[in-house]
Write a protein that holds these residues in place. Structure first.
Motif, PDB file in Angstrom:
ATOM      1  N   ASP A 151       0.808  -1.213   0.000  1.00  0.00           N
ATOM      2  CA  ASP A 151       0.000   0.000   0.000  1.00  0.00           C
ATOM      3  C   ASP A 151       0.845   1.270   0.000  1.00  0.00           C
ATOM      4  N   THR A 152       1.904   1.285   0.807  1.00  0.00           N
ATOM      5  CA  THR A 152       2.780   2.457   0.810  1.00  0.00           C
ATOM      6  C   THR A 152       3.440   2.635  -0.547  1.00  0.00           C
ATOM      7  N   TRP A 155       0.916   4.115  -2.904  1.00  0.00           N
ATOM      8  CA  TRP A 155       0.714   5.546  -2.681  1.00  0.00           C
ATOM      9  C   TRP A 155       1.892   6.339  -3.226  1.00  0.00           C
ATOM     10  N   GLN A 158       1.666   7.690  -6.596  1.00  0.00           N
ATOM     11  CA  GLN A 158       0.760   8.823  -6.806  1.00  0.00           C
ATOM     12  C   GLN A 158       1.436  10.162  -6.516  1.00  0.00           C
ATOM     13  N   VAL A 333      -5.319   3.424  -3.416  1.00  0.00           N
ATOM     14  CA  VAL A 333      -4.439   3.986  -2.394  1.00  0.00           C
ATOM     15  C   VAL A 333      -3.832   5.290  -2.921  1.00  0.00           C
ATOM     16  N   GLY A 334      -3.862   6.326  -2.082  1.00  0.00           N
ATOM     17  CA  GLY A 334      -3.375   7.635  -2.488  1.00  0.00           C
ATOM     18  C   GLY A 334      -4.470   8.550  -2.984  1.00  0.00           C
ATOM     19  N   ILE A 346      -6.995  10.993   2.852  1.00  0.00           N
ATOM     20  CA  ILE A 346      -6.265  10.245   1.836  1.00  0.00           C
ATOM     21  C   ILE A 346      -6.349   8.759   2.167  1.00  0.00           C
ATOM     22  N   LEU A 348      -5.072   5.311   2.733  1.00  0.00           N
ATOM     23  CA  LEU A 348      -3.770   4.725   3.045  1.00  0.00           C
ATOM     24  C   LEU A 348      -3.689   3.263   2.651  1.00  0.00           C
TER      25      LEU A 348
END
Length: 424
Positions: A151-152, A155, A158, A333-334, A346, A348
């Motif tokens: 997920d990070t 993001w 983006q 995500v993002g 936002i 996450l």
């Protein structure tokens, strides 16, 4: 002592110290908790295949912890009882710290990858011998980071700057392709090849004259014919290096081919195009149409997914496109979202047990007041605490309409701990 336990063998009172997936995206509030009711056990079975149990913090059976009411939970030390509201707020702090650490690592990897791509492209322009060994090392890090916290990484793709489009695009496509390949179940060895091909997919553009490559407007038919050479140019360049595996070379050469046969440079069709190439092509198009460039704004992620879905039967295949949408999520995500309460935040991560209620970094409350520090809330948890229905997503919105610069926002949140809001 810590030990690995299959979820089918987990028992009440066990202290769950680790999951087989990232905590940030899990339906659990803390990194480490004592299993004490059927609700958490069901979540474990839905989310995990195995967990790590800490026997030193595990109950030997019985005791008050077996009869804790739904409105109360044990604190991380297993002693002090706190309300679910207090638990949820403490969980926000856990999410914040986890996200900030993970994003620091992701941004460091992003900067090193962008730097490599920039140097690589400069070497190609100057006719310097190309070395892809560093690319392989960086792709290995991308594969590992996606496995740890997809997920990070999603993001991070983006966080875009129009003036660095080419370098960012290559890195983003590599991250997206690795994440999509992992979603489809590809082993790490294949993900390395996919990620490398995706990272190098546009290297042939360095053979395109800059006045065509950077033209702020529609290309003439003659200019487009020159642009269409870049997949074959990149393929020949990388093939000559002798350092790039065949699967990655296919991605470089064929990422503009379409199953209808109307792609380029070779006009391949249907089964002539491998799934690895098609998934890379999907990631290439998705990042391109959702990115800002010097001469136009990208479209929001959900609009890009919808547009691509309409074209999928002729371009990539409907089923593969559907899998990409599942990989990215209903609320990518993002994305910036507005809640039914009127607050905005936002996305996450998506809660695997409730895809309509993701984990969100709240930026503003329903009255428009900034959250400082920002809140990292699970909408599914908040909805359980407050049955009004306001903790659901109403719509995806454009950050530009709220004066929010996403790249600056992420950097500031990581470096300064979210002590101030960054505007465009």
């Amino acid at each position: 002592m810590k030990r690995k336990v299959n979820v089918s063998d987990v028992q009440m009172g066990m202290y769950i110290s680790e999951l087989d997936k990232p905590w940030l995206g899990s339906p659990f509030l803390f990194q480490g908790f004592k299993l004490e009711d059927d609700e958490d056990l069901d979540k474990l079975k839905d989310y995990c295949e195995y967990v790590i149990v800490d026997d030193e913090q595990t109950d030997d059976g019985g005791g008050d912890d077996q009869t804790i009411r739904l409105s109360m939970r044990a604190s991380p030390d297993g002693k002090t009882k706190i309300t679910r509201e207090e638990w949820a707020r403490k969980a926000e702090d856990e999410r914040r710290l986890t996200f900030q650490q993970s994003m620091r690592e992701a941004l460091d990897l992003r900067d090193r990858t962008k730097g490599y791509v920039e140097q690589l492209f400069q070497d190609v322009r100057l006719g310097v011998s190309v070395n892809t060994e560093q690319a392989k090392v960086l792709v290995s890090e991308i594969v590992a980071k996606v496995a740890e916290d997809v997920d990070t990484m999603l993001w991070m793709t983006q966080l875009k700057n129009a003036h660095e489009y080419t370098q960012q695009h290559c890195m983003n496509v590599s991250v997206l392709a690795v994440a999509f390949g992992a979603h489809l179940g590809y082993p790490d060895e294949q993900l390395q090849i996919i990620g490398l091909g995706a990272l190098l997919h546009d290297i042939g553009k360095m053979k395109v004259p800059k006045e065509i490559l950077d033209k702020p407007g529609k290309l003439t038919p003659e200019e487009f014919e020159i642009m269409k050479r870049h997949p074959a140019e990149g393929y020949e360049l990388m093939k000559e290096s002798g350092q790039v595996p065949a699967g990655a070379l296919q991605i470089i050469r064929f990422h503009h081919e379409r199953i209808s046969g109307k792609g380029y440079p070779d006009g391949l069709a249907g089964d002539q195009i491998s799934t690895a190439v098609l998934l890379s092509a999907i990631c290439d198009v998705y990042d391109a149409i959702t990115s800002d460039r010097v001469y136009h704004h990208g479209i929001p992620a959900h609009e890009g997914l919808n547009a691509m879905y309409q074209l999928a039967p002729n371009d990539f295949g409907k089923e593969l496109m559907q899998e990409f949408i599942r990989c990215i999520g209903i609320y990518p995500v993002g994305s910036m979202v507005e809640l039914k309460s009127g607050g905005v935040g936002i996305v996450l991560t998506n809660d695997p047990s409730n895809k309509l209620r993701p984990v969100v970094m709240l930026l503003r409350d329903p009255k428009g007041k900034e959250y400082l520090p920002r809140r990292y809330v699970s909408l599914s948890v908040q909805d359980e605490l407050d049955k009004t229905g306001k903790w659901t997503v109403s719509r995806i919105v454009d950050p530009r309409n709220y004066g929010i610069n996403m790249q600056q926002l992420a950097s500031q949140e990581v470096l300064d701990g979210g002590s101030q809001v960054v505007h465009i």
